[in-house]
Scaffold this motif. Sequence first.
Motif, PDB file in Angstrom:
ATOM      1  N   ALA A   1      57.053  41.444  67.471  1.00  0.00           N
ATOM      2  CA  ALA A   1      57.136  40.657  66.236  1.00  0.00           C
ATOM      3  C   ALA A   1      57.239  41.580  65.032  1.00  0.00           C
ATOM      4  O   ALA A   1      57.104  41.135  63.891  1.00  0.00           O
ATOM      5  N   ARG A   2      57.464  42.857  65.279  1.00  0.00           N
ATOM      6  CA  ARG A   2      57.505  43.840  64.200  1.00  0.00           C
ATOM      7  C   ARG A   2      58.758  43.691  63.346  1.00  0.00           C
ATOM      8  O   ARG A   2      59.777  43.164  63.790  1.00  0.00           O
ATOM      9  N   SER A   3      58.663  44.199  62.130  1.00  0.00           N
ATOM     10  CA  SER A   3      59.816  44.292  61.245  1.00  0.00           C
ATOM     11  C   SER A   3      60.238  45.757  61.142  1.00  0.00           C
ATOM     12  O   SER A   3      59.425  46.661  61.376  1.00  0.00           O
ATOM     13  N   TYR A   4      61.498  45.989  60.776  1.00  0.00           N
ATOM     14  CA  TYR A   4      62.057  47.329  60.858  1.00  0.00           C
ATOM     15  C   TYR A   4      62.840  47.696  59.595  1.00  0.00           C
ATOM     16  O   TYR A   4      63.428  46.824  58.936  1.00  0.00           O
TER      17      TYR A   4
ATOM     18  N   TYR B   1      67.301  38.757  60.795  1.00  0.00           N
ATOM     19  CA  TYR B   1      66.490  39.758  61.492  1.00  0.00           C
ATOM     20  C   TYR B   1      65.180  40.023  60.748  1.00  0.00           C
ATOM     21  O   TYR B   1      65.045  39.718  59.561  1.00  0.00           O
ATOM     22  N   ARG B   2      64.241  40.619  61.466  1.00  0.00           N
ATOM     23  CA  ARG B   2      62.949  40.985  60.876  1.00  0.00           C
ATOM     24  C   ARG B   2      63.111  42.353  60.204  1.00  0.00           C
ATOM     25  O   ARG B   2      63.199  43.374  60.890  1.00  0.00           O
ATOM     26  N   THR B   3      63.164  42.348  58.901  1.00  0.00           N
ATOM     27  CA  THR B   3      63.455  43.568  58.169  1.00  0.00           C
ATOM     28  C   THR B   3      62.312  43.950  57.242  1.00  0.00           C
ATOM     29  O   THR B   3      61.592  43.092  56.727  1.00  0.00           O
TER      30      THR B   3
ATOM     31  N   ASN C   1      68.635  39.859  56.195  1.00  0.00           N
ATOM     32  CA  ASN C   1      67.218  39.510  56.055  1.00  0.00           C
ATOM     33  C   ASN C   1      66.927  38.130  56.642  1.00  0.00           C
ATOM     34  O   ASN C   1      65.803  37.870  57.096  1.00  0.00           O
ATOM     35  N   LYS C   2      67.922  37.255  56.636  1.00  0.00           N
ATOM     36  CA  LYS C   2      67.754  35.921  57.202  1.00  0.00           C
ATOM     37  C   LYS C   2      67.779  35.975  58.732  1.00  0.00           C
ATOM     38  O   LYS C   2      67.009  35.287  59.414  1.00  0.00           O
TER      39      LYS C   2
ATOM     40  N   THR D   1      54.698  49.637  54.524  1.00  0.00           N
ATOM     41  CA  THR D   1      54.118  48.730  55.499  1.00  0.00           C
ATOM     42  C   THR D   1      53.031  49.488  56.244  1.00  0.00           C
ATOM     43  O   THR D   1      52.930  50.709  56.131  1.00  0.00           O
TER      44      THR D   1
ATOM     45  N   TYR E   1      63.129  45.206  70.495  1.00  0.00           N
ATOM     46  CA  TYR E   1      63.138  44.309  69.336  1.00  0.00           C
ATOM     47  C   TYR E   1      62.717  42.893  69.724  1.00  0.00           C
ATOM     48  O   TYR E   1      61.869  42.284  69.063  1.00  0.00           O
ATOM     49  N   ASN E   2      63.313  42.352  70.786  1.00  0.00           N
ATOM     50  CA  ASN E   2      63.041  40.959  71.168  1.00  0.00           C
ATOM     51  C   ASN E   2      61.653  40.753  71.751  1.00  0.00           C
ATOM     52  O   ASN E   2      61.165  39.627  71.814  1.00  0.00           O
TER      53      ASN E   2
END
Length: 393
Positions: free
Chosen positions: A56-59, A139-141, A136-137, A294, A52-53
């Motif tokens: 730059a992807r969202s999940y 993490y990349r969701t 949502n604030k 996506t 994850y770190n």
Amino acid sequence: MKFLLFLLLLFSGITPSLATSQTTEKIRERFIIQSELLGEHREILVHLPKGYNASARSYPVIYLTDAEVHMDHTSASADFLYNQHKMPKSIIVGIVNTNRNRDLRPTPGTEQTDQTPTGADLFLTFLEKELMVEINKRYRTLPYKVLSGTSFGGLFAIHSFATKPELFNAYIAVSPSLWWDNKATLKHAAKTIKTIPMQFANLAPRQIYISLSNEPDMMTTPYGELAELLAESKFEKLKSFNRRFPNENHNSGVLISQYKGFSDIFNIWEIPDAPQTLEDLLTRYEAMSKQLETSIMLPEDRAIGYGTWLYYLNRLDEATEMFEWVIKTYPGSATGYHSLGLTYEKVGEIKKALNNFETALSLSKMNGDPLSGTYSDSVERASALLKDKEPAG
């Protein structure tokens, strides 16, 4: 899949240690959210997927009730299924209980004996208005969300679907306690299932997975009624899964139920362990992209692996198409160029083979690729073959 990996290793010259080397990093975070709606602090556990770190992807996000009991095995199952290419990497958000009966029971219930006020509607609003906003604030969701619960948590999952089917894309209800309050939630769900085609005509596809272990009649009877209602639904965009585990009890069945739930909801993610053409794979990844709303690209290594399989089956036109797609999509792929070169070499187009081998060698030297020696050998071999073809004198 083991055969596919073997072919990729054999074709590219990668050693098993290099092919399987990957970070084992797993991230578990914990935070406290002050809920104005519930009037209390709530403990939230978050499992972030491997890597994850570093990306730059969202999940997609899986919301889980009873986190203090089910977080560990649920996150382990999700990680394992991702490693087997059976589901996407996902963020798992577990909500730790403070007053379980209050939050997960949709109605007070005539059979309630503990005098605990219920508030599933309020708890659902907490998820939507407070917890999801915070997740949502932080993490990349992606917009795609799953709600998973067991027993009263399963009852809550069905209640959530019946109340706000637009809130989650998929629901996992393990041994749902549908007997509660004279089957009030079952009746609510029946109404929603029958009216959803009219009320939510533009709703994106929804999935409901329900499962039951070896349970008493009070659990089994309403469960069977829900399964029948879902099977008879006229809403084409509502897909249901019904699994029973007669050799498990109410508690032991949770792990296998969650595992199968993820497998069913994400069943398009498992690519058959058989040769796949470029068209096969692109169609599959298009479906994955559509599910998560996506863009999901066919990975370089998977395309090369299946192209290698086609190569060894002498389906060389299809292998060539696969490798040409790889170098077009991943222009820095030394393995892609080398694989295409081997395919051209096999059909006797040595000049094209040499050009691709030289590109692979150049890229590998630039990137410090340990396979440079393999690519250099291919350049020398193709150069010798080409020289032998030149007319004498």
